[in-house]
Design an enzyme around this catalytic site. Structure first.
Site, PDB file in Angstrom:
ATOM      1  N   HIS A 106      -8.209  -4.021  -1.902  1.00 18.13           N
ATOM      2  CA  HIS A 106      -6.976  -3.416  -1.424  1.00 18.13           C
ATOM      3  C   HIS A 106      -6.580  -4.041  -0.097  1.00 18.13           C
ATOM      4  CE1 HIS A 106      -4.014  -0.209  -1.423  1.00 18.13           C
ATOM      5  NE2 HIS A 106      -4.208  -0.105  -0.128  1.00 18.13           N
ATOM      6  N   CYS A 133       0.833  -1.209   0.000  1.00 14.91           N
ATOM      7  CA  CYS A 133       0.000   0.000   0.000  1.00 14.91           C
ATOM      8  C   CYS A 133       0.865   1.255   0.000  1.00 14.91           C
ATOM      9  CB  CYS A 133      -0.978  -0.041   1.172  1.00 14.91           C
ATOM     10  SG  CYS A 133      -2.098   1.353   1.221  1.00 14.91           S
ATOM     11  N   ASP A 156      -9.448  -2.668  -6.900  1.00 16.85           N
ATOM     12  CA  ASP A 156      -8.681  -1.547  -6.345  1.00 16.85           C
ATOM     13  C   ASP A 156      -8.539  -0.485  -7.428  1.00 16.85           C
ATOM     14  OD1 ASP A 156      -5.544  -1.563  -4.392  1.00 16.85           O
ATOM     15  OD2 ASP A 156      -7.252  -0.184  -4.424  1.00 16.85           O
TER      16      ASP A 156
END
Lengths: 262, 47
Positions: free
Chosen positions: A231, A153, A200
């Site tokens: 995600h 991330c 995502d």
């Protein structure tokens, strides 16, 4: 396999001492830097690092929130608390001064500090974290040893950006943002593995730009998209964990590192 | 180190991630699905 684990400190570019989670087997061939999600150095990052160390790597995971002024503010819980009021804000209002003012009024002092970092100091935070990672890289990089990086991330975005600036032998990016100057990808010297979650859309919007750069600069590149996942699907302590996709991604990561770090 | 500045409204790595997570947490935690972060696994094991 027995592991040696410690939390030490390293001196970053501005003189601050940051925490470093360091885990390794008795013998290892290469070092891998792990860059965390926005939550910081969590149990997920530590357990992932141990898991990777068992495969024969020295794994180091810096705590980018361990400056004295950040420790009590940038915690998982407080970052989450700052996110809750944002649920009522549509994406097109995220930079609207009036909307931000209303959100800020309802935050406590720590929330206000976090939100200031997210908004007016966002570029400063990004540059600071990249500089911290660069400091760690320069301290750890040895001429006769390969070095890899993996980020999740926020950590994925940082790892991706850093790979355009420093030489890694293998960079693995889990649902991370592409470099803003996508042409910087021409500077990537090592191998690149990008892992994406199917649902995502924000992160995935620039995959086409990544592909264009890969083709233009003939990069050593692999990619895997997992349909139906969200995600942070690889985080087994989190809300969007997907076991099947995670197990597959883990095997791909190991294969990728075996071929490029050994 | 990249010297590119962020334009107004442009998302960087840090804030971009924050807003991605706003969407994730809203999806999983808003309304009557309110759960504490990382309690998901504990709840799953308990049920």
């Amino acid at each position: 396999m027995e592991l040696e684990e410690s939390i030490t400190q390293f001196r970053s570019f501005d003189g601050n001492q940051l925490d470093l989670f360091d885990v390794k087997p008795e013998k290892y061939g290469a070092t891998v830097m792990v860059v965390s999600e926005i939550w910081g150095l969590t149990e997920f990052i530590k357990s992932f690092s141990r898991r990777l160390a068992r495969e024969g790597y020295r794994v180091i995971a810096p705590n980018l929130y361990s400056r004295p002024e950040d420790r009590e503010i940038l915690t998982e819980e407080k970052i989450m608390d700052t996110m809750r009021p944002m649920w009522s804000l549509p994406p097109d209002k995220r930079r609207d001064p009036e909307s931000i003012k209303k959100i800020m009024e309802n935050l406590n002092e720590d929330g206000k500090k976090i939100f200031t970092l997210i908004s007016e100091k966002r570029l400063e935070m990004e540059k600071r974290m990249l500089s911290d990672l660069e400091s760690l890289y320069r301290l750890q990089k040895k001429d006769n040893e390969k070095i890899g990086i993996v980020g999740f991330c926020m950590g994925g975005g940082l790892a991706f950006q850093l790979s355009t600036e420093l030489e890694f032998d293998a960079s693995a990016i889990f649902y991370g943002a592409s470099p803003r100057n996508i042409e910087d990808m021409k500077n990537i010297r090592g191998a690149l593995l990008c892992i994406y979650a199917g649902e995502d859309s924000g992160i995935n919007a620039t995959i086409k730009d990544v592909a264009e750069m890969v083709s233009k600069y003939k990069l050593n590149f692999e990619m895997k998209m997992y349909p139906g996942t969200y995600h942070a699907f690889f985080n087994d302590t989190g809300m969007s964990y997907n076991k099947d996709a995670s197990e597959d991604a883990w095997e791909r990561l190991l294969f990728f590192y075996r071929r490029n770090l050994q | 180190m990249s010297e590119t500045e962020l334009n107004d409204g442009e998302e960087g790595i840090f804030d971009g991630c924050f807003y991605v997570w706003v969407d994730v947490t809203k999806k999983y935690m808003s309304g009557n699905k309110e759960k504490n972060f990382n309690d998901y696994e504990k709840i799953k094991k308990r049920n």
